[in-house]
Scaffold this active site. Structure first.
Site, short mmCIF file in Angstrom:
data_model
loop_
_atom_site.label_atom_id
_atom_site.label_comp_id
_atom_site.label_asym_id
_atom_site.label_seq_id
_atom_site.Cartn_x
_atom_site.Cartn_y
_atom_site.Cartn_z
N GLN A 190 -27.02 -1.28 20.93
CA GLN A 190 -25.83 -1.79 20.26
C GLN A 190 -25.63 -3.28 20.56
O GLN A 190 -24.74 -3.90 20.00
CB GLN A 190 -24.60 -1.02 20.74
CG GLN A 190 -24.63 0.47 20.41
CD GLN A 190 -23.50 1.21 21.10
OE1 GLN A 190 -23.65 1.66 22.23
NE2 GLN A 190 -22.37 1.35 20.42
N HIS A 217 -26.80 -3.27 15.60
CA HIS A 217 -25.80 -4.27 15.23
C HIS A 217 -26.41 -5.64 15.00
O HIS A 217 -25.70 -6.64 14.97
CB HIS A 217 -24.72 -4.34 16.31
CG HIS A 217 -23.97 -3.06 16.47
ND1 HIS A 217 -23.20 -2.78 17.59
CD2 HIS A 217 -23.87 -1.97 15.67
CE1 HIS A 217 -22.67 -1.57 17.46
NE2 HIS A 217 -23.06 -1.07 16.31
#
Length: 254
Positions: free
Chosen positions: A108, A128
């Protein structure tokens, strides 16, 4: 569920990961692995996001002022990233890749520390995106973030030298579509692993938080290494509460 709170026990447990079969491990890393390298958790109270609201993707497209604000934020974040160094946990994951126990590392994080620790691109899924460089929103061309600072200082939005499209940090902004190919790869990896590691994630941000559930539902041993409780602790085979870098400090690197 086995809960480990003592450092020595935690170190012994993670060292056993080096004995897992090839290709059997999938890992998910979150902000907690990088805060131990000195990178702030930007979502937490006092972080950048609490001081300046993130720029929405559509606003980035529509308004020059918002684009410049986003660029300024990216340069500020880059200064944190460049000062940080991969810690023992980053290096242990790289070691598990090199020895082939770790099949896929899903992150992430947008700081590039996994790459700097030696994790190859073909083993890494960045859900992300990545905030250490820029890409063109039209043609996808790469651009160095630092090379855009002079333009931004003159209140000019950087554009692509190849096609003239807008450049943007390669991170997924609020309101921007998640990378569907990456999500699908991550879900397939979670479905087919024997051990699913979570390192430094609160497991409250979706869709990443669904991946450990997918793994557990398909028979994987779920191991959560996070200093705080998570909503998925009850699904875990083992929960480790000790600091990540210290926990991996004696991990076998050969």
């Amino acid at each position: 569920m086995n809960i480990i709170t003592e450092l020595a026990e935690a170190q012994e447990f993670v060292s056993s990961l080096a004995q897992k079969p090839e290709g059997s491990i999938v890992a998910l890393s979150g902000a907690g692995i990088s805060t131990e390298s000195g990178i702030p958790d930007f979502r937490s109270p006092g972080g950048i996001w609490s001081q300046r609201a993130p720029v929405q993707y559509q606003d980035f497209l529509d308004f020059e002022e918002r684009r410049l604000e986003d660029w300024d934020r990216r340069f500020e974040m880059l200064s944190f990233f460049e000062k940080a160094e991969p810690n023992y946990a980053h290096r242990a994951l790289s070691r598990l890749c090199a020895s082939r126990q770790l099949n896929v590392l899903i992150t992430q994080n947008v700081d590039g520390l996994h790459q700097r620790a030696g994790v190859p691109e073909d083993k890494l899924i960045e859900l992300h995106g990545n905030s250490t460089y820029a890409t063109c929103l039209d043609c996808g061309a790469y651009a160095a973030l630092e090379e855009q600072e002079d333009l931004v200082a003159r209140n000019i939005s950087p554009t692509c030298g190849k096609c003239g499209g807008l450049l943007k940090a390669a991170v997924i902004s609020f309101g921007q579509s998640m990378p569907q190919d990456e999500l699908q790869k991550a879900a397939i990896a979670a479905q087919n692993c024997e051990t699913f590691l979570v390192l430094g994630s609160s497991l409250v941000v979706h869709p990443a938080a669904q991946l450990p559930v997918i793994a557990a539902q398909n028979g994987a041993d779920l191991v959560i290494l996070n200093r705080e409780e998570t909503p998925l602790d009850s699904l875990a085979h083992t929960v480790v509460r000790t600091p990540l870098s210290e926990t991996f400090a004696i991990f076998p690197m050969k």
